[in-house]
Design a protein around this motif. Sequence first.
Motif, short mmCIF file in Angstrom:
data_model
loop_
_atom_site.label_atom_id
_atom_site.label_comp_id
_atom_site.label_asym_id
_atom_site.label_seq_id
_atom_site.Cartn_x
_atom_site.Cartn_y
_atom_site.Cartn_z
N SER A 1 11.11 -6.03 -0.62
CA SER A 1 12.41 -5.83 0.00
C SER A 1 12.58 -4.37 0.39
CB SER A 1 13.51 -6.26 -0.98
OG SER A 1 14.77 -6.20 -0.37
N ALA A 2 11.84 -3.94 1.38
CA ALA A 2 11.84 -2.53 1.79
C ALA A 2 13.22 -2.07 2.27
CB ALA A 2 10.80 -2.30 2.88
N GLU A 3 14.03 -2.98 2.75
CA GLU A 3 15.36 -2.62 3.24
C GLU A 3 16.30 -2.23 2.10
OE1 GLU A 3 13.41 -5.16 6.24
OE2 GLU A 3 13.75 -5.40 4.11
N THR A 4 16.06 -2.75 0.90
CA THR A 4 16.97 -2.48 -0.21
C THR A 4 16.37 -1.60 -1.30
OG1 THR A 4 16.34 -4.51 -1.36
CG2 THR A 4 18.22 -4.64 0.13
N ILE A 5 15.05 -1.49 -1.36
CA ILE A 5 14.37 -0.68 -2.36
C ILE A 5 13.92 0.61 -1.68
CG2 ILE A 5 12.47 -0.54 -4.01
CD1 ILE A 5 14.43 -2.78 -4.69
N ASN A 6 14.41 1.72 -2.15
CA ASN A 6 14.05 3.01 -1.54
C ASN A 6 12.75 3.52 -2.15
OD1 ASN A 6 14.08 5.32 -0.09
ND2 ASN A 6 15.75 6.29 -1.19
N ASP A 7 11.64 3.04 -1.63
CA ASP A 7 10.32 3.47 -2.10
C ASP A 7 9.53 3.89 -0.87
OD1 ASP A 7 7.72 3.79 -2.99
OD2 ASP A 7 7.83 2.10 -4.37
N ASN A 8 9.41 5.18 -0.66
CA ASN A 8 8.71 5.70 0.51
C ASN A 8 7.25 6.00 0.24
OD1 ASN A 8 11.02 5.60 2.15
ND2 ASN A 8 11.75 7.54 1.30
N SER A 9 6.68 5.33 -0.75
CA SER A 9 5.27 5.54 -1.09
C SER A 9 4.38 5.27 0.10
CB SER A 9 4.86 4.63 -2.25
OG SER A 9 5.64 4.86 -3.38
N LYS A 10 3.48 6.20 0.37
CA LYS A 10 2.50 6.01 1.44
C LYS A 10 1.18 5.50 0.87
CE LYS A 10 4.35 9.68 4.39
NZ LYS A 10 5.28 9.05 5.14
N PHE A 11 1.04 5.63 -0.46
CA PHE A 11 -0.19 5.19 -1.12
C PHE A 11 0.15 4.41 -2.39
CE2 PHE A 11 -1.18 8.96 1.32
CZ PHE A 11 -2.26 8.52 2.07
N CYS A 12 -0.70 3.47 -2.71
CA CYS A 12 -0.50 2.59 -3.86
C CYS A 12 -0.68 3.35 -5.17
CB CYS A 12 -1.51 1.44 -3.79
SG CYS A 12 -1.40 0.26 -5.14
N LYS A 13 0.25 3.11 -6.09
CA LYS A 13 0.17 3.75 -7.41
C LYS A 13 -0.91 3.10 -8.27
CE LYS A 13 5.00 4.91 -7.14
NZ LYS A 13 6.22 4.18 -7.00
N THR A 14 -1.34 1.89 -7.93
CA THR A 14 -2.36 1.19 -8.70
C THR A 14 -3.77 1.58 -8.29
OG1 THR A 14 -0.86 -0.68 -8.98
CG2 THR A 14 -3.20 -1.11 -9.37
N CYS A 15 -4.01 1.65 -6.97
CA CYS A 15 -5.39 1.88 -6.51
C CYS A 15 -5.55 3.04 -5.53
CB CYS A 15 -5.95 0.60 -5.89
SG CYS A 15 -5.14 0.17 -4.34
N GLY A 16 -4.46 3.61 -5.05
CA GLY A 16 -4.53 4.74 -4.14
C GLY A 16 -4.70 4.38 -2.67
N ALA A 17 -4.75 3.09 -2.35
CA ALA A 17 -4.92 2.66 -0.96
C ALA A 17 -3.64 2.89 -0.16
CB ALA A 17 -5.31 1.18 -0.91
N SER A 18 -3.76 2.99 1.15
CA SER A 18 -2.60 3.20 2.00
C SER A 18 -1.69 1.97 2.00
CB SER A 18 -3.04 3.53 3.43
OG SER A 18 -3.78 2.46 3.97
N VAL A 19 -0.40 2.22 2.22
CA VAL A 19 0.62 1.17 2.19
C VAL A 19 1.02 0.83 3.62
CG1 VAL A 19 2.99 0.64 1.48
CG2 VAL A 19 1.46 1.87 -0.08
N ILE A 20 1.15 -0.47 3.91
CA ILE A 20 1.59 -0.91 5.23
C ILE A 20 2.80 -1.84 5.09
CG2 ILE A 20 -0.70 -0.68 6.26
CD1 ILE A 20 -0.92 -3.78 6.17
#
Length: 127
Positions: A22-41
């Motif tokens: 729910s990107a519209e309601t959760i303010n998480d601007n992570s560009k990379f995954c906290k689990t594996c470091g991969a990029s976020v899309i």
Amino acid sequence: MITIDGFRTAKICSNGHMITDSAETINDNSKFCKTCGASVISKCPHCQSRIHGSYHVDHVVCISSEEAPVPAYCHNCGKPYPWTEATMRAAEHIIDMLDELTAEQKKQLVDFIPDIIVETPQSRYAA
């Protein structure tokens, strides 16, 4: 509140870890995954359609701790997401290493990969 076809936008890393459904309601601007470091899309790399996350209906409250499932294929263009492509490539690589199979047998196994990783009418037979 922005929704597409009732679905909110999911943010998922390229290895398939759900960041938020729910990107519209959760303010998480992570560009990379906290689990594996991969990029976020949040959009399909092929058609740029938003990735479906949780389903939203105005004026309806749903109390659940379950996240939306990580989709394997884009709802708009039908192409596999990066995590699905990576799974298929890994399976193809493993099949290619099987020396006891002929080239034709390897090809047949590779052709069954999509039916094994997602639910289709052929999945039971492919397994």
